[in-house]
Design a protein around this motif. Structure first.
Motif, PDB file in Angstrom:
ATOM      1  N   ALA A   5       0.814  -1.208   0.000  1.00 13.13           N
ATOM      2  CA  ALA A   5       0.000   0.000   0.000  1.00 13.13           C
ATOM      3  C   ALA A   5       0.853   1.265   0.000  1.00 13.13           C
ATOM      4  N   ASP A   6       1.961   1.290   0.776  1.00 10.89           N
ATOM      5  CA  ASP A   6       2.768   2.505   0.804  1.00 10.89           C
ATOM      6  C   ASP A   6       4.022   2.413  -0.062  1.00 10.89           C
ATOM      7  N   PRO A   8       6.346   2.890  -3.149  1.00  4.75           N
ATOM      8  CA  PRO A   8       6.322   3.775  -4.322  1.00  4.75           C
ATOM      9  C   PRO A   8       6.355   2.948  -5.602  1.00  4.75           C
ATOM     10  N   THR A   9       5.917   3.557  -6.676  1.00  2.00           N
ATOM     11  CA  THR A   9       6.050   2.899  -7.977  1.00  2.00           C
ATOM     12  C   THR A   9       7.509   3.023  -8.397  1.00  2.00           C
ATOM     13  N   PHE A  10       7.905   2.245  -9.385  1.00  2.00           N
ATOM     14  CA  PHE A  10       9.275   2.330  -9.876  1.00  2.00           C
ATOM     15  C   PHE A  10       9.574   3.750 -10.355  1.00  2.00           C
ATOM     16  N   ASP A  11       8.650   4.353 -11.110  1.00  2.00           N
ATOM     17  CA  ASP A  11       8.870   5.706 -11.637  1.00  2.00           C
ATOM     18  C   ASP A  11       9.083   6.714 -10.508  1.00  2.00           C
ATOM     19  N   GLU A  12       8.275   6.613  -9.448  1.00  2.00           N
ATOM     20  CA  GLU A  12       8.433   7.520  -8.312  1.00  2.00           C
ATOM     21  C   GLU A  12       9.797   7.320  -7.652  1.00  2.00           C
ATOM     22  N   TYR A  13      10.145   6.063  -7.435  1.00  2.00           N
ATOM     23  CA  TYR A  13      11.413   5.745  -6.785  1.00  2.00           C
ATOM     24  C   TYR A  13      12.592   6.209  -7.641  1.00  2.00           C
ATOM     25  N   TYR A  47      14.573  -1.921 -12.385  1.00  2.00           N
ATOM     26  CA  TYR A  47      13.251  -2.100 -12.996  1.00  2.00           C
ATOM     27  C   TYR A  47      12.932  -3.579 -13.178  1.00  2.00           C
ATOM     28  N   ARG A  48      13.915  -4.332 -13.691  1.00  2.00           N
ATOM     29  CA  ARG A  48      13.688  -5.766 -13.931  1.00  2.00           C
ATOM     30  C   ARG A  48      13.458  -6.546 -12.648  1.00  2.00           C
ATOM     31  N   SER A  49      14.011  -6.070 -11.542  1.00  2.00           N
ATOM     32  CA  SER A  49      13.830  -6.799 -10.280  1.00  2.00           C
ATOM     33  C   SER A  49      13.115  -5.933  -9.247  1.00  2.00           C
ATOM     34  N   TRP A  50      12.230  -5.065  -9.715  1.00  2.00           N
ATOM     35  CA  TRP A  50      11.550  -4.103  -8.852  1.00  2.00           C
ATOM     36  C   TRP A  50      10.837  -4.767  -7.675  1.00  2.00           C
ATOM     37  N   SER A  51      10.187  -5.880  -7.883  1.00  2.00           N
ATOM     38  CA  SER A  51       9.445  -6.516  -6.780  1.00  2.00           C
ATOM     39  C   SER A  51      10.402  -6.944  -5.660  1.00  2.00           C
ATOM     40  N   ARG A  52      11.593  -7.420  -5.993  1.00  2.00           N
ATOM     41  CA  ARG A  52      12.577  -7.787  -4.959  1.00  2.00           C
ATOM     42  C   ARG A  52      13.151  -6.552  -4.293  1.00  2.00           C
ATOM     43  N   VAL A  53      13.425  -5.522  -5.083  1.00  2.00           N
ATOM     44  CA  VAL A  53      14.019  -4.290  -4.537  1.00  2.00           C
ATOM     45  C   VAL A  53      13.085  -3.679  -3.506  1.00  2.00           C
ATOM     46  N   ILE A  54      11.836  -3.507  -3.866  1.00  2.00           N
ATOM     47  CA  ILE A  54      10.895  -2.804  -2.985  1.00  2.00           C
ATOM     48  C   ILE A  54      10.552  -3.621  -1.743  1.00  2.00           C
ATOM     49  N   ARG A  55      10.696  -4.947  -1.824  1.00  2.00           N
ATOM     50  CA  ARG A  55      10.422  -5.791  -0.653  1.00  2.00           C
ATOM     51  C   ARG A  55      11.623  -5.911   0.280  1.00  2.00           C
ATOM     52  N   SER A  56      12.773  -5.423  -0.139  1.00  2.00           N
ATOM     53  CA  SER A  56      13.971  -5.548   0.695  1.00  2.00           C
ATOM     54  C   SER A  56      13.859  -4.643   1.922  1.00  2.00           C
ATOM     55  N   ASP A  57      14.649  -4.963   2.934  1.00  2.00           N
ATOM     56  CA  ASP A  57      14.640  -4.169   4.162  1.00  2.00           C
ATOM     57  C   ASP A  57      15.101  -2.735   3.910  1.00  2.00           C
ATOM     58  N   SER A  58      16.015  -2.569   2.975  1.00  2.00           N
ATOM     59  CA  SER A  58      16.519  -1.241   2.635  1.00  2.00           C
ATOM     60  C   SER A  58      16.693  -1.139   1.124  1.00  2.00           C
ATOM     61  N   PRO A  59      15.661  -0.669   0.428  1.00  2.00           N
ATOM     62  CA  PRO A  59      15.768  -0.553  -1.027  1.00  2.00           C
ATOM     63  C   PRO A  59      16.963   0.282  -1.484  1.00  2.00           C
ATOM     64  N   ASP A  60      17.275   1.358  -0.765  1.00  2.00           N
ATOM     65  CA  ASP A  60      18.402   2.201  -1.161  1.00  2.00           C
ATOM     66  C   ASP A  60      19.723   1.432  -1.077  1.00  2.00           C
ATOM     67  N   ALA A  61      19.903   0.658  -0.026  1.00  2.00           N
ATOM     68  CA  ALA A  61      21.119  -0.147   0.109  1.00  2.00           C
ATOM     69  C   ALA A  61      21.174  -1.219  -0.981  1.00  2.00           C
ATOM     70  N   TYR A  62      20.029  -1.799  -1.298  1.00  2.00           N
ATOM     71  CA  TYR A  62      19.946  -2.816  -2.355  1.00  2.00           C
ATOM     72  C   TYR A  62      20.363  -2.202  -3.696  1.00  2.00           C
ATOM     73  N   VAL A  63      19.877  -1.009  -3.966  1.00  2.00           N
ATOM     74  CA  VAL A  63      20.189  -0.330  -5.226  1.00  2.00           C
ATOM     75  C   VAL A  63      21.658   0.113  -5.241  1.00  2.00           C
ATOM     76  N   ARG A  64      22.177   0.564  -4.096  1.00  2.00           N
ATOM     77  CA  ARG A  64      23.591   0.949  -4.020  1.00  2.00           C
ATOM     78  C   ARG A  64      24.476  -0.255  -4.343  1.00  2.00           C
ATOM     79  N   ARG A  65      24.096  -1.417  -3.841  1.00  2.00           N
ATOM     80  CA  ARG A  65      24.870  -2.622  -4.140  1.00  2.00           C
ATOM     81  C   ARG A  65      24.790  -2.945  -5.635  1.00  2.00           C
TER      82      ARG A  65
END
Length: 171
Positions: A5-6, A8-13, A47-65
Protein backbone atom coordinates in the motif's frame (compact mmCIF):
# COMPACT_ATOMS: atom_id res chain seq x y z
CA UNK A 1 10.30 -3.50 4.42
CA UNK A 2 7.40 -1.54 2.94
CA UNK A 3 3.88 -2.79 2.47
CA UNK A 4 2.34 -2.84 -1.00
CA UNK A 5 0.00 0.00 0.00
CA UNK A 6 2.77 2.51 0.80
CA UNK A 7 5.35 1.22 -1.68
CA UNK A 8 6.32 3.77 -4.32
CA UNK A 9 6.05 2.90 -7.98
CA UNK A 10 9.27 2.33 -9.88
CA UNK A 11 8.87 5.71 -11.64
CA UNK A 12 8.43 7.52 -8.31
CA UNK A 13 11.41 5.74 -6.78
CA UNK A 14 13.63 6.31 -9.84
CA UNK A 15 12.88 10.04 -9.77
CA UNK A 16 13.85 10.29 -6.11
CA UNK A 17 16.94 8.04 -6.23
CA UNK A 18 18.44 9.40 -9.49
CA UNK A 19 20.48 12.31 -8.01
CA UNK A 20 22.08 10.06 -5.39
CA UNK A 21 22.57 7.23 -7.88
CA UNK A 22 24.22 9.52 -10.42
CA UNK A 23 26.45 11.12 -7.77
CA UNK A 24 27.70 7.75 -6.59
CA UNK A 25 28.19 6.59 -10.18
CA UNK A 26 30.22 9.71 -10.96
CA UNK A 27 32.41 9.19 -7.92
CA UNK A 28 33.02 5.60 -9.01
CA UNK A 29 33.64 6.27 -12.71
CA UNK A 30 35.13 9.79 -12.50
CA UNK A 31 33.47 10.59 -15.81
CA UNK A 32 30.03 12.11 -16.51
CA UNK A 33 29.24 9.95 -19.54
CA UNK A 34 30.28 6.71 -17.82
CA UNK A 35 28.39 7.76 -14.70
CA UNK A 36 25.19 8.18 -16.69
CA UNK A 37 25.72 4.79 -18.33
CA UNK A 38 26.33 3.00 -15.03
CA UNK A 39 23.41 4.76 -13.32
CA UNK A 40 21.07 3.98 -16.24
CA UNK A 41 22.20 0.34 -16.37
CA UNK A 42 21.55 0.12 -12.66
CA UNK A 43 18.04 1.57 -13.04
CA UNK A 44 17.32 -0.96 -15.79
CA UNK A 45 18.36 -3.74 -13.40
CA UNK A 46 16.25 -2.18 -10.65
CA UNK A 47 13.25 -2.10 -13.00
CA UNK A 48 13.69 -5.77 -13.93
CA UNK A 49 13.83 -6.80 -10.28
CA UNK A 50 11.55 -4.10 -8.85
CA UNK A 51 9.45 -6.52 -6.78
CA UNK A 52 12.58 -7.79 -4.96
CA UNK A 53 14.02 -4.29 -4.54
CA UNK A 54 10.90 -2.80 -2.99
CA UNK A 55 10.42 -5.79 -0.65
CA UNK A 56 13.97 -5.55 0.69
CA UNK A 57 14.64 -4.17 4.16
CA UNK A 58 16.52 -1.24 2.64
CA UNK A 59 15.77 -0.55 -1.03
CA UNK A 60 18.40 2.20 -1.16
CA UNK A 61 21.12 -0.15 0.11
CA UNK A 62 19.95 -2.82 -2.35
CA UNK A 63 20.19 -0.33 -5.23
CA UNK A 64 23.59 0.95 -4.02
CA UNK A 65 24.87 -2.62 -4.14
CA UNK A 66 23.45 -3.03 -7.65
CA UNK A 67 25.19 0.19 -8.73
CA UNK A 68 28.53 -0.85 -7.29
CA UNK A 69 28.29 -4.33 -8.81
CA UNK A 70 27.38 -2.84 -12.20
CA UNK A 71 30.45 -0.61 -12.01
CA UNK A 72 32.76 -3.41 -10.89
CA UNK A 73 31.47 -6.05 -13.29
CA UNK A 74 32.61 -3.99 -16.27
CA UNK A 75 36.03 -3.47 -14.72
CA UNK A 76 36.93 -6.79 -13.11
CA UNK A 77 40.57 -6.82 -12.15
CA UNK A 78 42.76 -9.53 -13.63
CA UNK A 79 43.98 -10.54 -10.19
CA UNK A 80 42.64 -10.35 -6.66
CA UNK A 81 43.72 -7.42 -4.56
CA UNK A 82 43.78 -7.38 -0.77
CA UNK A 83 43.43 -4.08 1.05
CA UNK A 84 42.88 -2.71 4.57
CA UNK A 85 40.38 0.00 5.61
CA UNK A 86 41.25 2.66 8.18
CA UNK A 87 38.95 5.10 9.93
CA UNK A 88 40.87 8.18 8.83
CA UNK A 89 42.15 9.35 5.46
CA UNK A 90 45.88 9.02 4.84
CA UNK A 91 48.23 11.48 6.44
CA UNK A 92 51.56 11.94 4.75
CA UNK A 93 54.77 13.60 5.93
CA UNK A 94 52.99 14.60 9.16
CA UNK A 95 50.87 17.09 7.21
CA UNK A 96 47.16 17.35 8.11
CA UNK A 97 44.87 15.23 5.94
CA UNK A 98 42.98 16.96 3.11
CA UNK A 99 40.06 18.84 4.62
CA UNK A 100 38.77 21.58 2.38
CA UNK A 101 37.51 21.61 -1.21
CA UNK A 102 40.95 22.61 -2.53
CA UNK A 103 42.60 19.66 -0.77
CA UNK A 104 39.94 17.28 -2.03
CA UNK A 105 40.42 18.56 -5.57
CA UNK A 106 44.14 17.82 -5.21
CA UNK A 107 43.33 14.27 -4.06
CA UNK A 108 40.62 13.50 -6.64
CA UNK A 109 42.89 12.79 -9.66
CA UNK A 110 44.70 10.20 -7.54
CA UNK A 111 41.43 8.61 -6.41
CA UNK A 112 40.36 8.41 -10.08
CA UNK A 113 43.56 6.55 -10.93
CA UNK A 114 42.94 3.76 -8.40
CA UNK A 115 41.83 0.35 -9.67
CA UNK A 116 38.00 0.06 -9.75
CA UNK A 117 37.58 -2.01 -6.58
CA UNK A 118 39.91 0.22 -4.56
CA UNK A 119 38.13 3.32 -5.88
CA UNK A 120 34.78 1.78 -4.93
CA UNK A 121 35.93 1.20 -1.34
CA UNK A 122 37.34 4.74 -1.03
CA UNK A 123 34.19 6.30 -2.50
CA UNK A 124 31.85 4.23 -0.31
CA UNK A 125 33.92 4.90 2.81
CA UNK A 126 34.94 8.53 2.51
CA UNK A 127 32.36 10.01 0.12
CA UNK A 128 29.28 7.95 1.03
CA UNK A 129 30.35 7.54 4.69
CA UNK A 130 29.49 3.85 4.89
CA UNK A 131 30.83 1.56 7.61
CA UNK A 132 33.14 -1.36 6.86
CA UNK A 133 30.23 -3.78 7.23
CA UNK A 134 28.00 -1.73 4.93
CA UNK A 135 30.77 -1.65 2.32
CA UNK A 136 31.26 -5.40 2.68
CA UNK A 137 27.51 -5.88 2.13
CA UNK A 138 27.56 -3.64 -0.95
CA UNK A 139 30.57 -5.40 -2.44
CA UNK A 140 29.52 -8.89 -1.38
CA UNK A 141 32.77 -9.60 0.46
CA UNK A 142 34.09 -9.84 4.01
CA UNK A 143 34.95 -6.90 6.27
CA UNK A 144 38.53 -8.10 6.17
CA UNK A 145 38.59 -7.78 2.39
CA UNK A 146 37.19 -4.25 2.67
CA UNK A 147 39.89 -3.36 5.22
CA UNK A 148 42.61 -4.83 3.06
CA UNK A 149 41.34 -3.13 -0.11
CA UNK A 150 41.18 0.24 1.64
CA UNK A 151 44.66 -0.25 3.11
CA UNK A 152 46.17 -0.73 -0.34
CA UNK A 153 44.16 2.17 -1.79
CA UNK A 154 45.26 4.51 0.99
CA UNK A 155 48.86 3.33 0.60
CA UNK A 156 48.68 4.13 -3.13
CA UNK A 157 47.17 7.55 -2.39
CA UNK A 158 49.92 8.30 0.15
CA UNK A 159 52.58 7.31 -2.37
CA UNK A 160 51.02 9.45 -5.11
CA UNK A 161 50.75 12.45 -2.80
CA UNK A 162 54.33 11.92 -1.64
CA UNK A 163 55.55 11.93 -5.25
CA UNK A 164 53.52 15.05 -5.93
CA UNK A 165 54.97 16.82 -2.89
CA UNK A 166 58.48 15.82 -3.94
CA UNK A 167 57.95 17.52 -7.30
CA UNK A 168 57.54 14.33 -9.31
CA UNK A 169 54.01 15.14 -10.38
CA UNK A 170 53.09 13.52 -13.66
CA UNK A 171 50.79 15.33 -16.04
Amino acid sequence: MTSDADAPTFDEYAGVIWPSLYRSAYLLTANHADAEDVAQQTLMKVYRSWSRVIRSDSPDAYVRRMLTNTFLSARRPKKRRLELLTDTPPEYDAAPPPQGPEDRMMLWPHVKSLPPRQRAVIVLRYYEDLTEQEIADVLGCSRGNVKSTAHHALKALRAALGRERAGGRES
